[in-house]
Motif scaffolding. Structure first.
Motif, PDB file in Angstrom:
ATOM      1  N   GLU A  75      13.306  -6.536  -1.401  1.00 17.89           N
ATOM      2  CA  GLU A  75      13.771  -6.187  -2.645  1.00 17.89           C
ATOM      3  C   GLU A  75      12.854  -5.088  -3.152  1.00 17.89           C
ATOM      4  OE1 GLU A  75      15.189 -10.610  -3.884  1.00 17.89           O
ATOM      5  OE2 GLU A  75      13.868  -9.573  -4.946  1.00 17.89           O
ATOM      6  N   LEU A  76      11.700  -5.158  -3.252  1.00 14.72           N
ATOM      7  CA  LEU A  76      10.537  -4.361  -3.522  1.00 14.72           C
ATOM      8  C   LEU A  76      10.480  -2.954  -2.795  1.00 14.72           C
ATOM      9  CD1 LEU A  76       7.724  -6.817  -4.661  1.00 14.72           C
ATOM     10  CD2 LEU A  76       9.248  -5.858  -6.105  1.00 14.72           C
ATOM     11  N   ASP A  77      10.575  -3.129  -1.668  1.00 18.97           N
ATOM     12  CA  ASP A  77      10.514  -1.992  -0.857  1.00 18.97           C
ATOM     13  C   ASP A  77      11.674  -0.959  -0.951  1.00 18.97           C
ATOM     14  OD1 ASP A  77       9.595  -0.617   1.640  1.00 18.97           O
ATOM     15  OD2 ASP A  77      11.413  -1.486   2.623  1.00 18.97           O
ATOM     16  N   GLN A  78      12.770  -1.447  -1.478  1.00 18.12           N
ATOM     17  CA  GLN A  78      13.975  -0.372  -1.684  1.00 18.12           C
ATOM     18  C   GLN A  78      14.278   0.358  -0.514  1.00 18.12           C
ATOM     19  OE1 GLN A  78      15.655   0.231  -4.842  1.00 18.12           O
ATOM     20  NE2 GLN A  78      15.059  -1.950  -5.045  1.00 18.12           N
ATOM     21  N   ARG A  79      14.368  -0.219   0.645  1.00 22.14           N
ATOM     22  CA  ARG A  79      14.823   0.540   2.030  1.00 22.14           C
ATOM     23  C   ARG A  79      13.569   1.584   2.427  1.00 22.14           C
ATOM     24  NH1 ARG A  79      19.836  -0.191   3.953  1.00 22.14           N
ATOM     25  NH2 ARG A  79      20.172   2.040   4.698  1.00 22.14           N
ATOM     26  N   GLY A  80      12.585   1.352   1.743  1.00 21.96           N
ATOM     27  CA  GLY A  80      11.319   2.290   2.305  1.00 21.96           C
ATOM     28  C   GLY A  80      11.282   3.107   1.279  1.00 21.96           C
ATOM     29  N   TYR A  81      11.786   3.188   0.193  1.00 22.34           N
ATOM     30  CA  TYR A  81      11.527   4.506  -0.590  1.00 22.34           C
ATOM     31  C   TYR A  81      10.370   4.052  -1.733  1.00 22.34           C
ATOM     32  CZ  TYR A  81      15.296   6.927   1.701  1.00 22.34           C
ATOM     33  OH  TYR A  81      15.939   7.373   2.581  1.00 22.34           O
ATOM     34  N   VAL A  82       9.775   2.811  -1.915  1.00 21.11           N
ATOM     35  CA  VAL A  82       8.614   2.687  -2.681  1.00 21.11           C
ATOM     36  C   VAL A  82       7.344   2.516  -1.888  1.00 21.11           C
ATOM     37  CG1 VAL A  82       7.577   0.775  -4.108  1.00 21.11           C
ATOM     38  CG2 VAL A  82      10.212   1.365  -4.185  1.00 21.11           C
ATOM     39  N   HIS A  83       6.374   2.845  -1.939  1.00 16.47           N
ATOM     40  CA  HIS A  83       5.034   2.951  -1.288  1.00 16.47           C
ATOM     41  C   HIS A  83       4.792   1.532  -1.441  1.00 16.47           C
ATOM     42  CE1 HIS A  83       1.168   3.972   0.080  1.00 16.47           C
ATOM     43  NE2 HIS A  83       1.578   4.873   0.599  1.00 16.47           N
ATOM     44  N   LYS A  84       4.125   1.363  -0.083  1.00 16.04           N
ATOM     45  CA  LYS A  84       3.580  -0.182   0.227  1.00 16.04           C
ATOM     46  C   LYS A  84       2.695  -0.631  -0.776  1.00 16.04           C
ATOM     47  CE  LYS A  84       6.449   0.887   2.594  1.00 16.04           C
ATOM     48  NZ  LYS A  84       7.898   1.368   2.197  1.00 16.04           N
ATOM     49  N   SER A  85       1.680   0.320  -1.197  1.00 21.89           N
ATOM     50  CA  SER A  85       0.679  -0.137  -1.878  1.00 21.89           C
ATOM     51  C   SER A  85       1.377  -0.890  -3.357  1.00 21.89           C
ATOM     52  CB  SER A  85      -0.094   1.224  -2.438  1.00 21.89           C
ATOM     53  OG  SER A  85       0.500   2.132  -2.849  1.00 21.89           O
ATOM     54  N   GLN A  86       2.416  -0.319  -3.626  1.00 25.98           N
ATOM     55  CA  GLN A  86       3.058  -0.867  -4.935  1.00 25.98           C
ATOM     56  C   GLN A  86       3.690  -2.121  -4.396  1.00 25.98           C
ATOM     57  OE1 GLN A  86       5.211   2.290  -6.900  1.00 25.98           O
ATOM     58  NE2 GLN A  86       6.456   0.593  -8.127  1.00 25.98           N
ATOM     59  N   VAL A  87       4.289  -2.142  -3.125  1.00 23.21           N
ATOM     60  CA  VAL A  87       4.900  -3.173  -3.026  1.00 23.21           C
ATOM     61  C   VAL A  87       3.860  -4.468  -2.921  1.00 23.21           C
ATOM     62  CG1 VAL A  87       6.064  -4.618  -1.132  1.00 23.21           C
ATOM     63  CG2 VAL A  87       6.940  -2.097  -2.019  1.00 23.21           C
TER      64      VAL A  87
END
Ligand SMILES: [Mg+2]
Length: 224
Positions: A49-61
């Motif tokens: 959910e947080l990853d948004q298909r890879g468009y959110v940086h993993k540090s934020q996730v």
């Protein structure tokens, strides 16, 4: 006339959803001590959910996950380092990716990959699959210092293949970053549907495919 084919990587040549699920399964096991109070399904579901298909940086996730689950004794940096080093152990391509690249080479097409992402991370994923040796050029946004859908990256892709933009077909899953981006420099476009809806406000791609092998019959047609 199409003389070169440029591909997006994630969710086009690479089955990122499946690769990510396999990786998360392993990551949960590696850090199980810290995630004792979180079910494995919850870990994978909330990450996605947080990853948004890879468009959110993993540090934020990872930072959000640690905060939400009040986990101490484990840091964002540790989880991010694990993501960077272990993801490539779990990568899988979309059906027929290998056969399609081999056949395109056999037919004499120039082949390239244009992907947004970190250079070392994306190269490791492609090396694991042996994909890097089946294409002529790879452009990764970190290394190129420009991201899709910036026209400059698509133009550079055509230049590397020593072709004009009009001689290139771009194949990707993202309506804006891939299809709109490639179209604006004059490339032909193929949208790899991958279960997503096309945004109503955007002009559609030249062709739509739901499997990579469809490219081969499509390129056979005289109109291409
Ligand atoms: Mg993609």
């Amino acid at each position: 006339m199409i003389r070169g084919v440029l591909f997006d990587l994630d969710e086009t040549l690479l089955d990122r959803t499946r690769s990510l699920n396999r990786f998360l399964h392993g990551q949960y096991a590696r850090f199980q001590a810290a995630f004792q109070h979180v079910a494995p399904e919850t870990f994978e579901q909330r990450f996605c959910e947080l990853d948004q298909r890879g468009y959110v940086h993993k540090s934020q996730v990872y930072s959000t996950l640690l905060t939400e689950w009040k986990i101490n004794g484990l840091t964002t940096e540790q989880l991010l380092a694990d993501y960077r080093t272990s993801f490539s152990d779990h990568v899988e391509g979309n059906a027929c990716w290998h056969a399609v690249l081999i056949e395109l080479r056999k037919r004499g097409y120039q082949i390239g990959i244009i992907t947004n992402g970190e250079t070392a991370f994306q190269m490791a994923n492609m090396r694991t699959m042996g994909m890097h040796s089946l294409v002529d050029h790879i452009l990764i946004s970190e290394q190129e210092q420009v991201r899709k859908p910036d026209p400059m990256l698509f133009q550079r892709g055509a230049q590397r293949l020593a072709l004009s933009e009009e001689e290139c077909l771009f194949v990707g899953d993202h309506p804006y970053n891939d299809i709109q981006g490639a179209r604006q420099v004059g490339m032909k476009t193929a949208w790899f549907q991958n279960g997503l809806d096309w945004p109503a406000e955007l002009a559609r791609a030249d062709v739509e495919i739901d499997k990579l092998a469809d490219l081969l019959s499509m390129l056979d047609q005289p109109s291409w």
